[in-house]
Scaffold this motif. Structure first.
Motif, PDB file in Angstrom:
ATOM      1  N   UNK A  60       0.800  -1.214   0.000  1.00  0.00           N
ATOM      2  CA  UNK A  60       0.000   0.000   0.000  1.00  0.00           C
ATOM      3  C   UNK A  60       0.832   1.261   0.000  1.00  0.00           C
ATOM      4  N   UNK A  61       2.031   1.198  -0.563  1.00  0.00           N
ATOM      5  CA  UNK A  61       2.903   2.372  -0.628  1.00  0.00           C
ATOM      6  C   UNK A  61       3.235   2.712  -2.073  1.00  0.00           C
ATOM      7  N   UNK A  62       3.623   3.952  -2.291  1.00  0.00           N
ATOM      8  CA  UNK A  62       3.980   4.467  -3.611  1.00  0.00           C
ATOM      9  C   UNK A  62       5.396   5.009  -3.505  1.00  0.00           C
ATOM     10  N   UNK A  63       6.332   4.362  -4.188  1.00  0.00           N
ATOM     11  CA  UNK A  63       7.745   4.743  -4.135  1.00  0.00           C
ATOM     12  C   UNK A  63       8.212   5.183  -5.510  1.00  0.00           C
ATOM     13  N   UNK A  64       8.824   6.355  -5.572  1.00  0.00           N
ATOM     14  CA  UNK A  64       9.448   6.835  -6.806  1.00  0.00           C
ATOM     15  C   UNK A  64      10.953   6.622  -6.702  1.00  0.00           C
ATOM     16  N   UNK A  65      11.569   6.263  -7.815  1.00  0.00           N
ATOM     17  CA  UNK A  65      13.014   6.037  -7.873  1.00  0.00           C
ATOM     18  C   UNK A  65      13.590   6.997  -8.904  1.00  0.00           C
ATOM     19  N   UNK A  66      14.534   7.814  -8.459  1.00  0.00           N
ATOM     20  CA  UNK A  66      15.163   8.792  -9.337  1.00  0.00           C
ATOM     21  C   UNK A  66      16.674   8.651  -9.262  1.00  0.00           C
ATOM     22  N   UNK A  67      17.353   9.296 -10.200  1.00  0.00           N
ATOM     23  CA  UNK A  67      18.806   9.288 -10.196  1.00  0.00           C
ATOM     24  C   UNK A  67      19.339   9.740 -11.538  1.00  0.00           C
ATOM     25  N   UNK A  68      20.594  10.168 -11.570  1.00  0.00           N
ATOM     26  CA  UNK A  68      21.202  10.572 -12.836  1.00  0.00           C
ATOM     27  C   UNK A  68      21.282   9.407 -13.812  1.00  0.00           C
ATOM     28  N   UNK A  69      21.525   9.712 -15.065  1.00  0.00           N
ATOM     29  CA  UNK A  69      21.727   8.670 -16.065  1.00  0.00           C
ATOM     30  C   UNK A  69      22.887   7.775 -15.637  1.00  0.00           C
ATOM     31  N   UNK A  70      22.668   6.460 -15.717  1.00  0.00           N
ATOM     32  CA  UNK A  70      23.705   5.518 -15.321  1.00  0.00           C
ATOM     33  C   UNK A  70      23.743   5.226 -13.834  1.00  0.00           C
ATOM     34  N   UNK A  71      22.750   5.697 -13.080  1.00  0.00           N
ATOM     35  CA  UNK A  71      22.756   5.514 -11.629  1.00  0.00           C
ATOM     36  C   UNK A  71      22.301   4.117 -11.207  1.00  0.00           C
ATOM     37  N   UNK A  72      21.659   3.382 -12.130  1.00  0.00           N
ATOM     38  CA  UNK A  72      21.196   2.033 -11.804  1.00  0.00           C
ATOM     39  C   UNK A  72      19.691   1.912 -11.682  1.00  0.00           C
ATOM     40  N   UNK A  73      18.940   2.958 -12.085  1.00  0.00           N
ATOM     41  CA  UNK A  73      17.475   2.936 -11.926  1.00  0.00           C
ATOM     42  C   UNK A  73      16.837   1.780 -12.686  1.00  0.00           C
ATOM     43  N   UNK A  74      17.197   1.636 -13.965  1.00  0.00           N
ATOM     44  CA  UNK A  74      16.589   0.584 -14.777  1.00  0.00           C
ATOM     45  C   UNK A  74      16.963  -0.799 -14.260  1.00  0.00           C
ATOM     46  N   UNK A  75      18.212  -0.972 -13.863  1.00  0.00           N
ATOM     47  CA  UNK A  75      18.653  -2.265 -13.338  1.00  0.00           C
ATOM     48  C   UNK A  75      17.941  -2.576 -12.027  1.00  0.00           C
ATOM     49  N   UNK A  76      17.761  -1.557 -11.200  1.00  0.00           N
ATOM     50  CA  UNK A  76      17.019  -1.737  -9.955  1.00  0.00           C
ATOM     51  C   UNK A  76      15.621  -2.257 -10.241  1.00  0.00           C
ATOM     52  N   UNK A  77      14.928  -1.611 -11.170  1.00  0.00           N
ATOM     53  CA  UNK A  77      13.564  -2.017 -11.497  1.00  0.00           C
ATOM     54  C   UNK A  77      13.536  -3.443 -12.040  1.00  0.00           C
ATOM     55  N   UNK A  78      14.475  -3.760 -12.924  1.00  0.00           N
ATOM     56  CA  UNK A  78      14.502  -5.088 -13.534  1.00  0.00           C
ATOM     57  C   UNK A  78      14.776  -6.175 -12.503  1.00  0.00           C
ATOM     58  N   UNK A  79      15.680  -5.917 -11.567  1.00  0.00           N
ATOM     59  CA  UNK A  79      15.971  -6.915 -10.533  1.00  0.00           C
ATOM     60  C   UNK A  79      14.814  -7.036  -9.553  1.00  0.00           C
ATOM     61  N   UNK A  80      14.217  -5.908  -9.163  1.00  0.00           N
ATOM     62  CA  UNK A  80      13.110  -5.936  -8.217  1.00  0.00           C
ATOM     63  C   UNK A  80      11.898  -6.656  -8.797  1.00  0.00           C
ATOM     64  N   UNK A  81      11.724  -6.560 -10.125  1.00  0.00           N
ATOM     65  CA  UNK A  81      10.561  -7.164 -10.785  1.00  0.00           C
ATOM     66  C   UNK A  81      10.827  -8.567 -11.300  1.00  0.00           C
ATOM     67  N   UNK A  82      12.008  -9.100 -11.058  1.00  0.00           N
ATOM     68  CA  UNK A  82      12.318 -10.437 -11.535  1.00  0.00           C
ATOM     69  C   UNK A  82      12.572 -10.513 -13.023  1.00  0.00           C
ATOM     70  N   UNK A  83      12.814  -9.368 -13.650  1.00  0.00           N
ATOM     71  CA  UNK A  83      13.124  -9.347 -15.078  1.00  0.00           C
ATOM     72  C   UNK A  83      14.611  -9.574 -15.328  1.00  0.00           C
ATOM     73  N   UNK A  84      15.407  -9.401 -14.282  1.00  0.00           N
ATOM     74  CA  UNK A  84      16.840  -9.656 -14.341  1.00  0.00           C
ATOM     75  C   UNK A  84      17.243 -10.251 -13.001  1.00  0.00           C
ATOM     76  N   UNK A  85      18.286 -11.058 -12.982  1.00  0.00           N
ATOM     77  CA  UNK A  85      18.731 -11.707 -11.751  1.00  0.00           C
ATOM     78  C   UNK A  85      19.936 -10.972 -11.183  1.00  0.00           C
ATOM     79  N   UNK A  86      19.941 -10.718  -9.876  1.00  0.00           N
ATOM     80  CA  UNK A  86      21.113 -10.067  -9.281  1.00  0.00           C
ATOM     81  C   UNK A  86      22.330 -10.982  -9.305  1.00  0.00           C
ATOM     82  N   UNK A  87      23.476 -10.377  -9.353  1.00  0.00           N
ATOM     83  CA  UNK A  87      24.719 -11.135  -9.255  1.00  0.00           C
ATOM     84  C   UNK A  87      24.897 -11.671  -7.843  1.00  0.00           C
ATOM     85  N   UNK A  88      24.504 -10.861  -6.869  1.00  0.00           N
ATOM     86  CA  UNK A  88      24.523 -11.258  -5.464  1.00  0.00           C
ATOM     87  C   UNK A  88      23.270 -10.719  -4.792  1.00  0.00           C
ATOM     88  N   UNK A  89      22.926 -11.325  -3.638  1.00  0.00           N
ATOM     89  CA  UNK A  89      21.824 -10.829  -2.849  1.00  0.00           C
ATOM     90  C   UNK A  89      20.515 -11.544  -3.152  1.00  0.00           C
TER      91      UNK A  89
END
Length: 272
Positions: A60-89
């Protein structure tokens, strides 16, 4: 354009919202990342997109993710959504550990328990609006709930438009269809990737209002990547990424405050 009564009076949400959408008895955290790292390549040429993300986002929360280009935003979303697998963690969605899941199980989870809203809408032009909305149910092998589809379309201001094709709709209307589609399975989390990037300012504000109301009225959990401080201002909190790490956080704030914090973060990166 009016939002057609999506917002409900406080105190009636539990009364009006189906039990399944309130996730009764479910884990409090919708998204959990522990020690998540993601690297591409090896050795000196490796790119470290995420460098250790620890995060727990409540239902029930709404979180926005921001950052400069190359900060890891897209990778964060992909790993959090199971679209990509983390190397660790590890990553948990709705209390389910998804790290190490095989692709078949991940696909099933994404179809039944996650919703997605993209900048490009990604509607199928040959299908009607109703068919686009119910597509996740069909892909998941569930019974197509036309009544729920009609209700969701009414909530996003498209009442009676289920028989139309995407080409007959404006960009804002198509994104409303995408929001209804993302909500159809009562997902644990809706991931939104620049959902207003292709919309004009007025239409973008209406779409963001719909996402906000989905959280407030339906108990949805939304994680949105955006570059727009005005979009981030609709969220309960803003996470700022820099060089693959969470560099800062900001509770719900007006757009100028978000923009100022983003400017400061960018300046720090430039000076480093």
């Amino acid at each position: 354009m009016a939002l057609h009564g999506l917002r409900r009076r406080r105190g009636r949400a539990d009364e009006d919202t189906p039990a399944g959408e309130r996730h009764a008895g479910a884990p409090a955290a919708a998204v959990e990342l522990r020690g998540v790292r993601r690297s591409y390549g090896r050795g000196a040429s490796a790119v470290h997109a995420l460098r250790g993300i620890d995060l727990s986002l409540p239902r029930g929360s709404f979180t926005a993710v921001m950052g400069p280009s190359g900060s890891g935003k897209s990778t964060f979303l992909q790993c959090a959504a199971g679209l990509d697998l983390p190397t660790e963690g590890s990553v948990r969605l709705g209390g389910t550990e998804i790290t190490g899941m095989d692709e078949d199980r991940l696909t099933e989870l994404r179809r039944s328990r996650l919703g997605f809203v993209f900048q490009a809408f990604n509607l199928l032009p040959a299908l009607t609006v109703e068919q686009n909305v119910t597509l996740p149910m069909r892909l998941a092998g569930s019974r197509t709930d036309r009544a729920r589809a009609a209700d969701l379309l009414a909530r996003v201001g498209l009442d009676g438009m289920g028989a139309r094709r995407p080409a007959e709709l404006s960009g804002g209307q198509q994104q409303r269809v995408a929001i209804a589609r993302a909500m159809i399975t009562r997902p644990d989390v809706v991931f939104a990737d620049e959902p207003t990037g292709a919309l004009d300012t007025t239409t973008a504000a209406e779409v963001l209002g719909l996402l906000r109301d989905a959280v407030d009225s339906l108990g949805a959990t939304i994680v949105m990547v955006t570059h727009d401080p005005a979009a981030a201002a609709h969220a309960d909190q803003v996470l700022f990424l820099a060089e693959g790490r969470i560099a800062d956080r900001l509770p719900r704030s007006p757009a100028p405050t978000v923009a100022a914090r983003m400017t400061t973060l960018t300046a720090r990166g430039a000076a480093a």
